[in-house]
Design an enzyme around this catalytic site. Sequence first.
Site, PDB file in Angstrom:
ATOM      1  N   ASP A   1      37.768 -71.382  34.335  1.00  0.00           N
ATOM      2  CA  ASP A   1      36.944 -70.524  33.767  1.00  0.00           C
ATOM      3  C   ASP A   1      35.393 -71.484  33.220  1.00  0.00           C
ATOM      4  O   ASP A   1      35.790 -72.116  32.516  1.00  0.00           O
ATOM      5  CB  ASP A   1      37.351 -69.639  32.485  1.00  0.00           C
ATOM      6  CG  ASP A   1      36.284 -68.914  31.874  1.00  0.00           C
ATOM      7  OD1 ASP A   1      35.940 -67.779  32.506  1.00  0.00           O
ATOM      8  OD2 ASP A   1      35.945 -69.192  30.762  1.00  0.00           O
TER       9      ASP A   1
ATOM     10  N   TYR B   1      27.695 -72.415  29.014  1.00  0.00           N
ATOM     11  CA  TYR B   1      28.298 -73.555  28.992  1.00  0.00           C
ATOM     12  C   TYR B   1      27.691 -74.593  29.631  1.00  0.00           C
ATOM     13  O   TYR B   1      27.921 -75.890  29.038  1.00  0.00           O
ATOM     14  CB  TYR B   1      29.839 -73.653  29.498  1.00  0.00           C
ATOM     15  CG  TYR B   1      30.623 -72.387  28.840  1.00  0.00           C
ATOM     16  CD1 TYR B   1      30.522 -71.628  27.997  1.00  0.00           C
ATOM     17  CD2 TYR B   1      31.895 -72.103  29.681  1.00  0.00           C
ATOM     18  CE1 TYR B   1      31.271 -70.783  27.487  1.00  0.00           C
ATOM     19  CE2 TYR B   1      32.710 -71.147  29.185  1.00  0.00           C
ATOM     20  CZ  TYR B   1      32.454 -70.304  28.375  1.00  0.00           C
ATOM     21  OH  TYR B   1      33.372 -69.251  27.606  1.00  0.00           O
TER      22      TYR B   1
HETATM   23  N1  LIG Z   1      33.772 -65.034  24.521  1.00  0.00           N
HETATM   24  C1  LIG Z   1      34.094 -65.865  25.697  1.00  0.00           C
HETATM   25  O1  LIG Z   1      33.920 -65.447  26.800  1.00  0.00           O
HETATM   26  C2  LIG Z   1      34.658 -67.046  25.302  1.00  0.00           C
HETATM   27  C3  LIG Z   1      34.516 -67.770  23.917  1.00  0.00           C
HETATM   28  C4  LIG Z   1      35.155 -68.708  23.810  1.00  0.00           C
HETATM   29  C5  LIG Z   1      36.079 -69.667  24.866  1.00  0.00           C
HETATM   30  N2  LIG Z   1      35.851 -68.915  25.952  1.00  0.00           N
HETATM   31  C6  LIG Z   1      36.838 -69.779  26.987  1.00  0.00           C
HETATM   32  O2  LIG Z   1      37.939 -70.018  26.633  1.00  0.00           O
HETATM   33  C7  LIG Z   1      38.261 -71.228  26.814  1.00  0.00           C
HETATM   34  C8  LIG Z   1      39.300 -71.868  26.011  1.00  0.00           C
HETATM   35  O3  LIG Z   1      38.805 -71.996  24.520  1.00  0.00           O
HETATM   36  P1  LIG Z   1      38.639 -73.350  23.626  1.00  0.00           P
HETATM   37  O4  LIG Z   1      38.002 -74.312  24.816  1.00  0.00           O
HETATM   38  O5  LIG Z   1      38.165 -72.996  22.426  1.00  0.00           O
HETATM   39  O6  LIG Z   1      40.116 -73.659  24.016  1.00  0.00           O
HETATM   40  P2  LIG Z   1      41.465 -74.177  23.142  1.00  0.00           P
HETATM   41  O7  LIG Z   1      42.349 -74.464  24.057  1.00  0.00           O
HETATM   42  O8  LIG Z   1      42.022 -72.802  22.226  1.00  0.00           O
HETATM   43  O9  LIG Z   1      40.776 -75.207  21.955  1.00  0.00           O
HETATM   44  C9  LIG Z   1      40.163 -76.408  22.303  1.00  0.00           C
HETATM   45  C10 LIG Z   1      40.124 -77.243  21.216  1.00  0.00           C
HETATM   46  O10 LIG Z   1      41.285 -77.905  21.058  1.00  0.00           O
HETATM   47  C11 LIG Z   1      40.981 -79.226  21.264  1.00  0.00           C
HETATM   48  N3  LIG Z   1      42.285 -79.778  21.725  1.00  0.00           N
HETATM   49  C12 LIG Z   1      42.676 -79.517  23.097  1.00  0.00           C
HETATM   50  N4  LIG Z   1      43.977 -80.122  23.261  1.00  0.00           N
HETATM   51  C13 LIG Z   1      44.212 -80.687  22.013  1.00  0.00           C
HETATM   52  C14 LIG Z   1      45.292 -81.594  22.060  1.00  0.00           C
HETATM   53  N5  LIG Z   1      46.370 -81.831  22.854  1.00  0.00           N
HETATM   54  N6  LIG Z   1      45.484 -82.224  20.759  1.00  0.00           N
HETATM   55  C15 LIG Z   1      44.350 -82.018  19.809  1.00  0.00           C
HETATM   56  N7  LIG Z   1      43.384 -81.463  19.953  1.00  0.00           N
HETATM   57  C16 LIG Z   1      43.151 -80.760  21.212  1.00  0.00           C
HETATM   58  C17 LIG Z   1      40.024 -79.498  22.147  1.00  0.00           C
HETATM   59  O11 LIG Z   1      39.223 -80.750  21.838  1.00  0.00           O
HETATM   60  P3  LIG Z   1      39.053 -82.091  22.908  1.00  0.00           P
HETATM   61  O12 LIG Z   1      37.976 -81.970  23.606  1.00  0.00           O
HETATM   62  O13 LIG Z   1      39.058 -83.135  21.855  1.00  0.00           O
HETATM   63  O14 LIG Z   1      40.665 -81.975  23.371  1.00  0.00           O
HETATM   64  C18 LIG Z   1      38.926 -78.465  21.562  1.00  0.00           C
HETATM   65  O15 LIG Z   1      38.280 -78.606  20.629  1.00  0.00           O
HETATM   66  C19 LIG Z   1      36.992 -71.680  26.921  1.00  0.00           C
HETATM   67  O16 LIG Z   1      36.970 -73.139  27.318  1.00  0.00           O
HETATM   68  C20 LIG Z   1      36.010 -70.962  27.513  1.00  0.00           C
HETATM   69  O17 LIG Z   1      36.176 -71.153  28.869  1.00  0.00           O
HETATM   70  C21 LIG Z   1      35.320 -67.840  26.492  1.00  0.00           C
END
Ligand SMILES: NC(=O)c1ccc[n+]([C@@H]2O[C@H](COP(=O)([O-])OP(=O)(O)OC[C@H]3O[C@@H](n4cnc5c(N)ncnc54)[C@H](OP(=O)(O)O)[C@@H]3O)[C@@H](O)[C@H]2O)c1
Length: 314
Positions: A53, A58
């Site tokens: 995604d 982004y």
């Molecule tokens: N409205 C929308 O359409 C919308 C809004 C928001 C998001 N999205 C989509 O949803 C996806 C998922 O959201 P998200 O990226 O916020 O995902 P998430 O997986 O809920 O959280 C990611 C966060 O957690 C940290 N993290 C990940 N794995 C970790 C681990 N094993 N240990 C400690 N910290 C960890 C990451 O930092 P590190 O880089 O340090 O791992 C990052 O800051 C986005 O990438 C995007 O594609 C869509």
Amino acid sequence: MQYKILGRTGLSVSVAGLGCGGHSRLGQTYGHSVEQSVAVVKAAIDMGINFIDTAAAYGTEAIVGQAVRGLRDKVVISTKTAILPWGEPNAKRFTGAQILEQLEQNLARLGTDYVDLYSLHGIVRSQLDYVGSEIVPALIRAREQGKIRFLGVTEHFGSDTNHRMLSAAIPSGIWDVVMVGFNLLNPSARRNVLRLTQAHNVGVQDMFAVRRALCNPHGLKEALDTIEKAGQLDRRKLDVGDPLGFLKDGTQGIVDAAYRFCRHEPGIDVVLTGTGKVEHLKENVTSINRGALSPEIQAKLEELFGQVDSVSGN
Ligand SMILES: NC(=O)c1ccc[n+]([C@@H]2O[C@H](COP(=O)([O-])OP(=O)(O)OC[C@H]3O[C@@H](n4cnc5c(N)ncnc54)[C@H](OP(=O)(O)O)[C@@H]3O)[C@@H](O)[C@H]2O)c1
């Protein structure tokens, strides 16, 4: 890697999807080079992830395009466009024709002739009528031309924590796939969204499984404060020093528990994980493929947060 069918699209998708946005944006937010971010996407594909995604906003579409070169038919590409210039809530909305121009730019950056899933990004309830009358007809033309395979919509979870937009959008029959915010602190989509998606055979991507609240103690404190202020949490039921410490019992920790909570929710097809770190990605893919949380932990989460709809965990 386990795979599921993504609602009425019939696509077979990995239960872990790579999110190329969020706070990490494949590490672009904290200074990764393009090559480092390309390596994260390639590592994801090597781990069996076939759902990726991204979005115009982004700045990672070209990275995804570079990583999937030569593998186009092995991956499901999901990308998105907003109906307003990003970050300018008072700007004039794009017309259908302008959205089609943006689609051409999405395709060029991704280096592909078609996207599998094209979603409108961060839509709120008050925009739905405009979307239906002005934007959807244009997207249907693009689908007829083979540039889009399936249509999607994503919510603005930060401001729509009880899913007003999606609960109105899903019954329209327009959307093949939706992206919803769902996590162990706010499982309200179970009532407001996932019942509807299952009834209409709409595919579901989950975002915000971890976000800041579940990987950062300050983020957690802020989220718990917000829930308490909304009158939806009895703080006395939590350990002051380690409020979610009970999640560590039988899991690898809070992040592991957070992804598994979402993965095993009936109606969720793909759990997105966003990271710029291959080590995190490996851990997260392992978590998403692990079993459900114990009945004791699930019961405790239901007791504490089962009625919460006031926070995203951003
Ligand atoms: N409205 C929308 O359409 C919308 C809004 C928001 C998001 N999205 C989509 O949803 C996806 C998922 O959201 P998200 O990226 O916020 O995902 P998430 O997986 O809920 O959280 C990611 C966060 O957690 C940290 N993290 C990940 N794995 C970790 C681990 N094993 N240990 C400690 N910290 C960890 C990451 O930092 P590190 O880089 O340090 O791992 C990052 O800051 C986005 O990438 C995007 O594609 C869509």
